[in-house]
Design a protein around this motif. Structure first.
Motif, short mmCIF file in Angstrom:
data_model
loop_
_atom_site.label_atom_id
_atom_site.label_comp_id
_atom_site.label_asym_id
_atom_site.label_seq_id
_atom_site.Cartn_x
_atom_site.Cartn_y
_atom_site.Cartn_z
N HIS A 98 41.58 42.14 46.25
CA HIS A 98 42.83 41.13 47.27
C HIS A 98 44.38 41.67 46.62
O HIS A 98 45.10 40.19 47.20
N SER A 99 44.48 42.24 47.01
CA SER A 99 45.85 42.96 45.78
C SER A 99 46.73 42.62 47.25
O SER A 99 47.99 42.49 47.16
N THR A 100 46.72 43.30 48.57
CA THR A 100 47.54 43.14 49.59
C THR A 100 47.19 42.16 49.91
O THR A 100 48.38 41.76 50.25
N ARG A 101 46.46 40.88 49.89
CA ARG A 101 46.37 39.65 50.23
C ARG A 101 47.58 38.73 49.27
O ARG A 101 48.24 38.02 49.81
N HIS A 128 42.50 43.35 41.68
CA HIS A 128 42.15 44.90 42.48
C HIS A 128 41.44 44.67 44.44
O HIS A 128 42.06 45.50 44.66
N LYS A 183 42.30 53.57 47.50
CA LYS A 183 40.26 53.11 48.06
C LYS A 183 40.27 53.23 49.24
O LYS A 183 39.29 54.33 48.77
N THR A 184 40.85 54.42 49.57
CA THR A 184 41.26 54.66 51.13
C THR A 184 40.35 56.41 50.65
O THR A 184 39.55 56.16 51.46
N VAL A 196 47.45 51.54 45.04
CA VAL A 196 46.12 50.73 45.02
C VAL A 196 45.19 50.93 45.97
O VAL A 196 44.45 51.44 46.27
N GLU A 197 45.91 50.87 47.48
CA GLU A 197 45.19 50.66 48.65
C GLU A 197 44.62 52.39 48.74
O GLU A 197 43.45 52.78 49.71
N ASP A 198 45.56 53.26 48.56
CA ASP A 198 45.63 54.49 48.74
C ASP A 198 44.46 55.36 48.46
O ASP A 198 43.76 55.32 48.74
N ILE A 245 50.74 48.44 44.80
CA ILE A 245 50.08 47.97 45.73
C ILE A 245 49.64 48.97 46.78
O ILE A 245 48.50 49.25 47.40
N GLN A 246 50.74 49.78 47.28
CA GLN A 246 50.19 50.90 47.83
C GLN A 246 49.39 51.44 47.98
O GLN A 246 48.14 52.37 48.38
#
Length: 71
Positions: free
Chosen positions: A8-11, A6, A56-57, A52-54, A49-50
């Motif tokens: 490091h999902s983007t990496r 979760h 988190k933001t 998940v990042e959204d 992934i996008q």
């Protein structure tokens, strides 16, 4: 392990996409259908992934700044 994924999902996504590109380039005998299916899966994973990042933001926007009290 789930927390690591979760955070490091983007990496991890970038590594997987780069590895897929290298495999598709250097392994000449792969069927085209397999490569196209893997590309579709990578694009779908990128969408996940996008999201998940959204998420988190959005959660970070609700938090107080870490140094707000030290003014």
């Amino acid at each position: 392990m789930i927390d690591f994924i979760h955070v490091h999902s983007t990496r991890l996504y970038a590594i997987a996409a780069a590895a897929l590109s290298l495999i598709a380039y250097y392994v000449q005998d792969l069927p085209t259908g397999l490569i196209l299916a893997l590309i579709a899966a990578v694009l779908g994973t990128g969408e996940a992934i996008q999201r998940v990042e959204d998420r988190k933001t959005r959660q970070a926007l609700l938090l107080d700044p870490p140094y707000a009290d030290k003014g």
